[in-house]
Structure formats: structure tokens, C-alpha cells
Design a protein around this motif. Structure first.
Motif, PDB file in Angstrom:
ATOM      1  N   LYS A   2       0.833  -1.185   0.000  1.00 18.64           N
ATOM      2  CA  LYS A   2       0.000   0.000   0.000  1.00 18.64           C
ATOM      3  C   LYS A   2       0.879   1.251   0.000  1.00 18.64           C
ATOM      4  O   LYS A   2       1.918   1.310   0.665  1.00 18.64           O
ATOM      5  CB  LYS A   2      -0.905   0.024   1.224  1.00 18.64           C
ATOM      6  CG  LYS A   2      -1.894  -1.133   1.317  1.00 18.64           C
ATOM      7  CD  LYS A   2      -2.974  -1.023   0.258  1.00 18.64           C
ATOM      8  CE  LYS A   2      -4.038  -2.107   0.445  1.00 18.64           C
ATOM      9  NZ  LYS A   2      -5.080  -2.047  -0.606  1.00 18.64           N
ATOM     10  N   ALA A   4       0.469   5.809  -0.491  1.00 23.67           N
ATOM     11  CA  ALA A   4      -0.355   6.991  -0.713  1.00 23.67           C
ATOM     12  C   ALA A   4       0.230   7.778  -1.878  1.00 23.67           C
ATOM     13  O   ALA A   4       1.333   8.326  -1.775  1.00 23.67           O
ATOM     14  CB  ALA A   4      -0.414   7.849   0.538  1.00 23.67           C
ATOM     15  N   VAL A   7      -2.085  12.127  -6.541  1.00 26.18           N
ATOM     16  CA  VAL A   7      -2.373  12.030  -7.976  1.00 26.18           C
ATOM     17  C   VAL A   7      -2.495  13.394  -8.623  1.00 26.18           C
ATOM     18  O   VAL A   7      -2.077  13.596  -9.779  1.00 26.18           O
ATOM     19  CB  VAL A   7      -3.636  11.187  -8.225  1.00 26.18           C
ATOM     20  CG1 VAL A   7      -3.380   9.731  -7.883  1.00 26.18           C
ATOM     21  CG2 VAL A   7      -4.829  11.697  -7.416  1.00 26.18           C
ATOM     22  N   THR A   8      -3.058  14.346  -7.919  1.00 26.48           N
ATOM     23  CA  THR A   8      -3.132  15.740  -8.351  1.00 26.48           C
ATOM     24  C   THR A   8      -3.017  16.595  -7.100  1.00 26.48           C
ATOM     25  O   THR A   8      -3.200  16.100  -5.978  1.00 26.48           O
ATOM     26  CB  THR A   8      -4.468  16.062  -9.051  1.00 26.48           C
ATOM     27  OG1 THR A   8      -5.546  15.823  -8.130  1.00 26.48           O
ATOM     28  CG2 THR A   8      -4.655  15.207 -10.302  1.00 26.48           C
ATOM     29  N   ARG A  11      -5.195  15.879  -3.743  1.00 25.71           N
ATOM     30  CA  ARG A  11      -5.906  14.597  -3.732  1.00 25.71           C
ATOM     31  C   ARG A  11      -4.951  13.416  -3.678  1.00 25.71           C
ATOM     32  O   ARG A  11      -4.160  13.192  -4.595  1.00 25.71           O
ATOM     33  CB  ARG A  11      -6.799  14.462  -4.968  1.00 25.71           C
ATOM     34  CG  ARG A  11      -7.670  13.186  -4.934  1.00 25.71           C
ATOM     35  CD  ARG A  11      -8.799  13.259  -5.947  1.00 25.71           C
ATOM     36  NE  ARG A  11      -8.312  13.198  -7.314  1.00 25.71           N
ATOM     37  CZ  ARG A  11      -8.138  12.047  -7.996  1.00 25.71           C
ATOM     38  NH1 ARG A  11      -8.397  10.884  -7.420  1.00 25.71           N
ATOM     39  NH2 ARG A  11      -7.711  12.073  -9.239  1.00 25.71           N
ATOM     40  N   PHE A  12      -5.039  12.672  -2.557  1.00 25.99           N
ATOM     41  CA  PHE A  12      -4.306  11.422  -2.386  1.00 25.99           C
ATOM     42  C   PHE A  12      -5.194  10.245  -2.770  1.00 25.99           C
ATOM     43  O   PHE A  12      -6.415  10.276  -2.584  1.00 25.99           O
ATOM     44  CB  PHE A  12      -3.873  11.234  -0.926  1.00 25.99           C
ATOM     45  CG  PHE A  12      -2.568  11.885  -0.567  1.00 25.99           C
ATOM     46  CD1 PHE A  12      -1.365  11.309  -0.938  1.00 25.99           C
ATOM     47  CD2 PHE A  12      -2.553  13.065   0.165  1.00 25.99           C
ATOM     48  CE1 PHE A  12      -0.152  11.898  -0.600  1.00 25.99           C
ATOM     49  CE2 PHE A  12      -1.356  13.655   0.514  1.00 25.99           C
ATOM     50  CZ  PHE A  12      -0.151  13.072   0.137  1.00 25.99           C
ATOM     51  N   GLU A  13      -4.567   9.195  -3.260  1.00 23.66           N
ATOM     52  CA  GLU A  13      -5.205   7.895  -3.411  1.00 23.66           C
ATOM     53  C   GLU A  13      -4.296   6.842  -2.800  1.00 23.66           C
ATOM     54  O   GLU A  13      -3.088   6.814  -3.096  1.00 23.66           O
ATOM     55  CB  GLU A  13      -5.435   7.549  -4.889  1.00 23.66           C
ATOM     56  CG  GLU A  13      -6.527   8.359  -5.569  1.00 23.66           C
ATOM     57  CD  GLU A  13      -6.739   7.922  -7.010  1.00 23.66           C
ATOM     58  OE1 GLU A  13      -6.041   6.954  -7.451  1.00 23.66           O
ATOM     59  OE2 GLU A  13      -7.577   8.533  -7.699  1.00 23.66           O
ATOM     60  N   VAL A  14      -4.854   6.001  -1.914  1.00 27.98           N
ATOM     61  CA  VAL A  14      -4.088   4.884  -1.378  1.00 27.98           C
ATOM     62  C   VAL A  14      -4.218   3.734  -2.370  1.00 27.98           C
ATOM     63  O   VAL A  14      -5.310   3.229  -2.614  1.00 27.98           O
ATOM     64  CB  VAL A  14      -4.592   4.475   0.013  1.00 27.98           C
ATOM     65  CG1 VAL A  14      -3.815   3.263   0.527  1.00 27.98           C
ATOM     66  CG2 VAL A  14      -4.439   5.643   0.996  1.00 27.98           C
ATOM     67  N   GLN A  15      -3.091   3.359  -2.970  1.00 30.54           N
ATOM     68  CA  GLN A  15      -3.095   2.396  -4.066  1.00 30.54           C
ATOM     69  C   GLN A  15      -2.235   1.179  -3.731  1.00 30.54           C
ATOM     70  O   GLN A  15      -1.356   1.232  -2.857  1.00 30.54           O
ATOM     71  CB  GLN A  15      -2.539   3.059  -5.340  1.00 30.54           C
ATOM     72  CG  GLN A  15      -3.311   4.264  -5.824  1.00 30.54           C
ATOM     73  CD  GLN A  15      -2.685   4.895  -7.061  1.00 30.54           C
ATOM     74  OE1 GLN A  15      -1.645   4.426  -7.560  1.00 30.54           O
ATOM     75  NE2 GLN A  15      -3.295   5.951  -7.571  1.00 30.54           N
ATOM     76  N   PRO A  54       1.874  12.334 -10.876  1.00 32.03           N
ATOM     77  CA  PRO A  54       1.603  11.724  -9.575  1.00 32.03           C
ATOM     78  C   PRO A  54       2.867  11.160  -8.943  1.00 32.03           C
ATOM     79  O   PRO A  54       3.771  10.707  -9.646  1.00 32.03           O
ATOM     80  CB  PRO A  54       0.612  10.615  -9.916  1.00 32.03           C
ATOM     81  CG  PRO A  54       0.938  10.243 -11.326  1.00 32.03           C
ATOM     82  CD  PRO A  54       1.368  11.514 -11.994  1.00 32.03           C
ATOM     83  N   ASN A 317      -4.478   5.112   5.462  1.00 28.25           N
ATOM     84  CA  ASN A 317      -5.735   5.370   4.771  1.00 28.25           C
ATOM     85  C   ASN A 317      -6.437   6.636   5.267  1.00 28.25           C
ATOM     86  O   ASN A 317      -7.483   7.018   4.729  1.00 28.25           O
ATOM     87  CB  ASN A 317      -6.681   4.165   4.850  1.00 28.25           C
ATOM     88  CG  ASN A 317      -7.041   3.789   6.282  1.00 28.25           C
ATOM     89  OD1 ASN A 317      -6.826   4.569   7.214  1.00 28.25           O
ATOM     90  ND2 ASN A 317      -7.593   2.594   6.468  1.00 28.25           N
ATOM     91  N   GLN A 320      -5.497  11.593   3.581  1.00 29.92           N
ATOM     92  CA  GLN A 320      -6.218  12.732   3.009  1.00 29.92           C
ATOM     93  C   GLN A 320      -6.759  13.625   4.116  1.00 29.92           C
ATOM     94  O   GLN A 320      -6.608  14.857   4.068  1.00 29.92           O
ATOM     95  CB  GLN A 320      -7.364  12.243   2.122  1.00 29.92           C
ATOM     96  CG  GLN A 320      -8.120  13.365   1.407  1.00 29.92           C
ATOM     97  CD  GLN A 320      -7.318  13.995   0.285  1.00 29.92           C
ATOM     98  OE1 GLN A 320      -6.712  13.301  -0.520  1.00 29.92           O
ATOM     99  NE2 GLN A 320      -7.320  15.318   0.222  1.00 29.92           N
TER     100      GLN A 320
END
Length: 351
Positions: A2, A4, A7-8, A11-15, A54, A317, A320
Motif C-alpha cells: 500500500k 499513498a 495524484v493531483t 488529492r491522495f489515493e491509497v493504491q 503523480p 488510509n 487525506q
């Protein structure tokens, strides 16, 4: 693993991303905690390093060694470590002088390359610093920001008995105050618009606190026998404060340029007076090399009060929320992202 990913801006995305494999002369670190730096906030807001998105930010981190790459010796799997975020070529003129930020090949974890808001990171073994088992992860994660402050004091040549003004009482300003107290600077004058943060700085060693900008210059003169300060540290990054710093130093005084401004910001300076008064200005922003070792030593031996820095933490998680709320929590001098919890330390008693 996992991670963080920013991406922009905003804005975070946990991927799920591939877990890195340590190459030759590299170490895989299982990350325990990562502090949110002011630079991370600038990146989050799109004001810095936006061209690299990103990306996975994060550079104030600690963890444990998970795996050793080929050719690595002197390190042990499972040991706690901190890591110098600045990667230079190691052989050029600037690297030899420990001025790695000027290396033509310089990279920085979490800024120009993958960072530590992830479960694992692979790093050069030469940048890994073993840490004492008895120091907690939340304290170890303060090594990098403290190293920045150590370097600033070193570059400015601050010593005992010198009067110093710290502009800004945020997390870094607070660390400046604490280190100045350890060095023996006096008086230490701190200025910030936040009364709460000024009071926190007074708690840890500042002699004078100022919240009214209109009182700043007269207060500094009053506490320096009318001369002005030996050193002014700008720790906010506002051109107006840099301009004010030129009026706060004594003849022969020094400005430590630390706070990051926007790109292209300039500082008007009276060149003739600078020459005649022998004033100076010197930039410093990141701790590296010996600065990291010295910062770790100070933390290990409790020279820095860390209680105000270790109270706010979020899981990966929740990153953000951590970033979205950080400006609303001025009482939290540091916010940390928790990746893995420390194993419980067993107490041993001799009977």
C-alpha cells in the motif's frame, strides 16, 4: 504494498503498488512512521514539485530493515533506522563538501523521486543510519527535520551568547528555538502571529515572544541594547519577513535564509550598507550527512522536547484527512502517518 499516491494537487489515493526490491548496495526499509513536512504541504497544495505528480511523497521517516541488497554489510535485518533523504553522486565537488543539494545529479526522496508514504522503500545503504532500540519511532521520525535545523545553525555559525530572532514559531521554528537554547544563544526572540505557538516556543526556551508585527523591531532593539540581533532566522518563507529581517540584524549581523518562498521571489538589499556594515545572508534548507547523525544524537540524549510533536497521528488510509485538516490544528506541531506499529518492547528486570 500500500502507498499513498498524490495524484493531483489536493488529492491522495491509497493504491496497491509493486513492492520495491533492493538493488546492489541498497536496503529495503519497512516504514514505521512518516512526519508531514511543510514541504509536503507545499507539494500537496501544488506550490512545489507539481511537475513530478503523480508521486509518493514523504521524507521524514523511520522504519526497520526488511532486506539487504547484494553487497551490503554492517547493517542487520530488523534493526530500526533513519534515512538521509538527499541522494548525491557521492564523488563530485559538492558531494565531497557535504553540499549535496548542489550536486548536478541530486535526487530527494519524496520530492524528486519515490518517497515514504508507503509500506516499504528501497534506499542506498550508505544513507541508512542505525538508530537506538530504546528511542520510539515517533521520536526517530523527527530526525530529518531536526537535522535541517542543525544545519542552519551550523551554516550561520551561531554560538553561545549571541542574540537570535526566529521569525515563525511553527514546528521548525520551535526546533530552532530548542536548538538555540542548547547552543547557548541569548536572548532568543521568537515572533509569530499565533499566540499559542509563541507560548509553546516560550515553554521550550525562547526568552521573548512577540505576536504583534508592529512591535517587532522595537522589541528586538530593546532586548539587544539598541544594536539589533546577531542573527535572524527566517523560518516562514515570506518576502516581507525577509525584508524585515534586514532591519532586525545589527551592523555586522547575519540573516539565515531558511523559509521557502515562491519561485522567483526577490529580496531588495541596500548593497552599499551591506558592504559598509559587513552584513551577510546565507541559505540553508535541508539536513544531510553529519547533520542527520548529530540530530539523532540530540534526540537520543533528550536534548529536544518532543511531546508537542508526537500527539497527532493518522493511519495511511487517513492521509487525506491528515493533510486536509493540518492547517486547522496549529497546536499539533507535527502530524505523523503510521505505517506499522512498533513491536512491544519487553521489560527486562534483574532479580
Amino acid at each position: 504494498m500500500k502507498a499513498a499516491v498524490l495524484v493531483t494537487p489536493g488529492r491522495f489515493e491509497v493504491q496497491d503498488v509493486p513492492r520495491p526490491e533492493p538493488g546492489r548496495d541498497e536496503v529495503l526499509v519497512r516504514i514505521t512512521r512518516v512526519g508531514i513536512c511543510g514541504t509536503d504541504v507545499h507539494i500537496f497544495n501544488g506550490h512545489y514539485a507539481a511537475e513530478n505528480l503523480p508521486m509518493i511523497p514523504g521524507h521524514e521517516f523511520t522504519g526497520t530493515i526488511a532486506e539487504l541488497g547484494e553487497g551490503v554489510s554492517g547493517l542487520t535485518v530488523g534493526d530500526p533506522v533513519v534515512v538521509d533523504m538527499n541522494i548525491g553522486c557521492g564523488t563530485c565537488y559538492w558531494c565531497r563538501r557535504n553540499e549535496i543539494l548542489n550536486c548536478p545529479e541530486m535526487q530527494q526522496m519524496g520530492i524528486t523521486m519515490v518517497g515514504a508514504f508507503a509500506q516499504y522503500i528501497s534506499v542506498p545503504a550508505r544513507l541508512v543510519i542505525p538508530a537506538p532500540q530504546e528511542v520510539s519511532a515517533e521520536v526517530l521520525a523527527l530526525t530529518e527535520p531536526l537535522a535541517c535545523v542543525v544545519r542552519c545553525a551550523r551554516k550561520a555559525g551561531i554560538t553561545f551568547g549571541q542574540s537570535v530572532v526566529v521569525l515563525g514559531a511553527g514546528p521548525i521554528g520551535n526546533l530552532h528555538v530548542q536548538l538555540l537554547r542548547t547552543i547557548g544563544a541569548a536572548p532568543i526572540i521568537v515572533a509569530d502571529l499565533s499566540e499559542d505557538r509563541v507560548n509553546m516556543a516560550l515553554e521550550v526556551g525562547a526568552d521573548v515572544g512577540i505576536t504583534d508585527p508592529d512591535d517587532l523591531e522595537q522589541t528586538v532593539l530593546r532586548h539587544t541594547d539598541g544594536r539589533g540581533a546577531d542573527v535572524v532566522i527566517e523560518s516562514v518563507g515570506l518576502p516581507t519577513l525577509y525584508q524585515q529581517a534586514t532591519r532586525l540584524i545589527r551592523k555586522g549581523g547575519h540573516i539565515a535564509a531558511f523559509g521557502l518562498t515562491g519561485a522567483g521571489e526577490t529580496l531588495p538589499i541596500d548593497i552599499l550598507q551591506t558592504i559598509l556594515q559587513e552584513n551577510s545572508i546565507k541559505g540553508s534548507v535541508a539536513g544531510m550527512g553529519q547533520d542527520m547523525h548529530d540530530a539523532l544524537t540530540l534526540l537520543t540524549h533528550d536534548r529536544i522536547r518532543t511531546d508537542r510533536f508526537t500527539g497527532a497521528s493518522y493511519p495511511l488510509n487517513g492521509i487525506q484527512e491528515a493533510f486536509d485538516s493540518i492547517s486547522d490544528r496549529p497546536g499539533d506541531l507535527k502530524t505523523q502517518i503510521v505505517l506499522t506499529h512498533e513491536p512491544r518492547r519487553e521489560e527486562n528486570y534483574d532479580c
